[in-house]
Design an enzyme around this catalytic site. Structure first.
Site, PDB file in Angstrom:
ATOM      1  CG  HIS A  95      31.846  23.390  54.900  1.00 56.15           C
ATOM      2  ND1 HIS A  95      31.994  22.220  55.605  1.00 56.15           N
ATOM      3  CD2 HIS A  95      31.968  23.063  53.592  1.00 56.15           C
ATOM      4  CE1 HIS A  95      32.221  21.224  54.758  1.00 56.15           C
ATOM      5  NE2 HIS A  95      32.198  21.709  53.524  1.00 56.15           N
ATOM      6  NE  ARG A 127       9.356  26.589  69.784  1.00 53.83           N
ATOM      7  CZ  ARG A 127       9.109  25.360  70.237  1.00 53.83           C
ATOM      8  NH1 ARG A 127      10.058  24.444  70.202  1.00 53.83           N
ATOM      9  NH2 ARG A 127       7.928  25.057  70.739  1.00 53.83           N
ATOM     10  CG  ASP A 161      31.272  16.523  47.864  1.00 52.85           C
ATOM     11  OD1 ASP A 161      31.998  17.512  47.717  1.00 52.85           O
ATOM     12  OD2 ASP A 161      31.033  16.016  48.971  1.00 52.85           O
ATOM     13  CB  ALA A 185      28.898  21.043  55.990  1.00 51.93           C
ATOM     14  CG  HIS A 203      27.278  13.062  50.495  1.00 45.27           C
ATOM     15  ND1 HIS A 203      27.887  11.992  49.879  1.00 45.27           N
ATOM     16  CD2 HIS A 203      28.287  13.857  50.952  1.00 45.27           C
ATOM     17  CE1 HIS A 203      29.204  12.136  49.955  1.00 45.27           C
ATOM     18  NE2 HIS A 203      29.470  13.253  50.598  1.00 45.27           N
TER      19      HIS A 203
END
Length: 362
Positions: free
Chosen positions: A191, A223, A269, A216, A247
Site C-alpha cells: 500500500h 520513466r 487475500d 496497491a 486481482h
C-alpha cells in the site's frame, strides 16, 4: 504413533519421488522410503503427496470477518476453512482499522493460540501505516504516519502475537522498521507509492518482502519503475501475489514469475460475506466486492496452487513451492518449513491426479 503413507508421487519441496512412502512417527517425518523397501503395510495410499500449504494473508471465513468478529470462534472458522483448502498454517489478517479493533484482534489471536493444534502463525497487521494514495479499499480515516512511541505501544500490546506488519516505507523510516523487526515481526512493504529509489533503499535496508504484487503499489512505468520495478530488480526481496485472475491477470503473473523466480509466493487475500463493520464484502461469482469494487478473493491455498499451475503454466512442483516453501521462508517460524524432510514436522496433504484434495492436515 506411527503412520506410513504410500504415494504414487511424493513432492518433498525439492524433488519428486516415484512410488515412495512417508514414514511418520509422533507427527514428525522419520524417513521417506521406496514402497518396495517397506517392511510394514501402508496406513494410507494417495496418488500425490505434497507439503501442506501456508496462507500468510487471510481475513475471515464462514461469515465472520476477523475485524468484525474478533473472537476465538471466528478464528476456528478461519482455521477450518484453511485446513479444508489444504493449508496447515494460516496468518489471520486485519486491515487498516482503529486501535480498538486491532487490539481486539490481538486479544482473539492470543487466546486462540492457547488451543492445541491451532495452526495459527500469528496476526498480520496490514496498515494503518500506509500511503493513502495507495490505500485501495483501506479506509482513509484510520491511516496515519506513526511516531516511534505509537509503534512501540502496538508492538508491546501485540508482543508474541503480531508476526507481520505491512507498511509503506515512505511513511515509516528505517528506524521504525528496525524497531518492528527487533520484536521478531516480519515487515512487508505494501500500500505504497514509493518511487523506485525509495523502495530499493527500503529493501536494501532490510525489508525482506512486499505485499500483493501490482495491487496497491506504485506501478512499473518506463520513466519511473516504481515499487513494482524495485521488486523485480532486487536480488533478494520476496513478494506475495493473489492468483485469482481478478486481482492480477494470469499473464501478468507469468511475467512476474520470470522476473522473481523463487521470490514470488501466493496468498489468498480471502475475505468472507459481511454487511457490517468498516469493510463490507459480498460474494459475486468467485470473488468478493464492496459497493461493486473488488474487495477480496474467494481463494483457498489449494485453489492458488491449482491456478498457478493450470492458468499460469507454472510447473507443478514450483506452484507447490509458491504456496508452501516460499511463504515458510518469509515468515521464518520454527517448525513451519513447507517441506517434507526427516526430522521435520509432517505437515502433508494428499491429492488426486486432478489436484483435488483427498486428505488434509489433522
Amino acid at each position: 504413533m506411527k503412520q506410513i503413507i504410500a504415494a504414487n508421487k511424493i513432492f518433498t519441496g525439492t524433488e519428486w519421488l516415484i512410488n515412495h512412502a512417508l514414514i511418520i512417527q509422533d507427527g514428525m517425518v522419520e524417513s521417506i522410503l521406496p514402497t518396495v523397501a517397506l517392511k510394514e503395510t501402508a496406513t494410507k495410499q494417495v496418488p500425490l503427496l505434497i507439503p501442506a500449504l501456508i496462507d500468510v494473508q487471510i481475513y475471515g471465513a464462514g461469515g465472520k470477518l476477523l475485524s468484525v468478529y474478533p473472537t476465538v470462534e471466528s478464528l476456528q472458522l478461519l482455521k477450518d476453512y484453511c485446513v479444508k483448502g489444504g493449508a496447515a498454517w494460516f496468518q489471520p489478517t486485519v486491515a487498516t482499522n482503529s486501535n480498538e479493533i486491532i487490539h481486539a484482534c490481538i486479544d482473539a489471536v492470543r487466546e486462540f493460540k492457547k488451543q492445541p493444534n491451532n495452526r495459527c502463525i500469528g496476526l498480520h497487521v496490514e496498515g494503518p501505516w500506509i500511503n493513502p494514495i495507495k490505500r485501495g479499499a483501506h479506509l482513509s480515516e484510520f491511516i496515519y504516519r506513526p511516531t516511534t512511541e505509537q509503534v512501540k505501544e502496538l508492538l508491546e500490546y501485540g508482543k508474541g502475537v503480531i508476526t507481520m506488519i505491512t507498511l509503506a516505507p515512505e511513511v515509516c523510516d528505517a528506524s521504525i522498521v528496525d524497531l518492528i523487526q527487533s520484536y521478531g515481526v516480519v515487515v512487508s512493504a505494501g500500500h505504497s507509492n514509493a518511487d523506485y529509489a525509495t523502495a530499493t533503499k527500503a529493501f536494501n535496508d532490510g525489508i525482506g518482502t512486499a505485499t500483493h504484487l501490482y495491487n496497491a503499489m506504485s506501478a512499473l512505468q518506463h520513466r519511473e519503475p516504481g515499487m513494482v520495478g524495485a521488486i523485480f530488480n532486487h536480488p533478494t526481496v520476496y513478494c506475495s501475489i493473489v492468483p485469482d485472475g481478478y486481482h492480477v491477470n494470469f499473464e501478468a503473473i507469468q511475467i512476474a514469475k520470470k522476473q522473481l523466480g523463487n521470490r514470488l509466493f501466493a496468498i489468498t487475500d480471502a475475505v468472507t460475506d459481511t454487511a457490517t463493520g468498516a469493510y463490507p464484502h459480498q460474494l459475486n461469482g468467485d470473488k468478493y466486492e464492496s459497493n461493486g469494487i473488488l474487495s477480496g478473493s474467494a481463494l483457498t491455498m489449494l485453489a492458488c496452487m491449482q491456478k498457478l499451475h493450470q492458468y499460469c503454466h507454472i510447473e507443478l512442483g514450483e506452484a507447490i513451492r509458491m504456496c508452501s516453501l516460499y511463504p515458510a521462508q518469509v515468515i521464518q517460524k520454527q517448525g513451519i518449513t513447507g517441506m517434507l524432510k526427516p526430522g521435520q514436522k509432517a505437515d502433508w496433504i494428499g491429492l488426486n491426479e486432478d489436484l483435488t484434495l483427498i486428505h488434509s492436515v489433522e
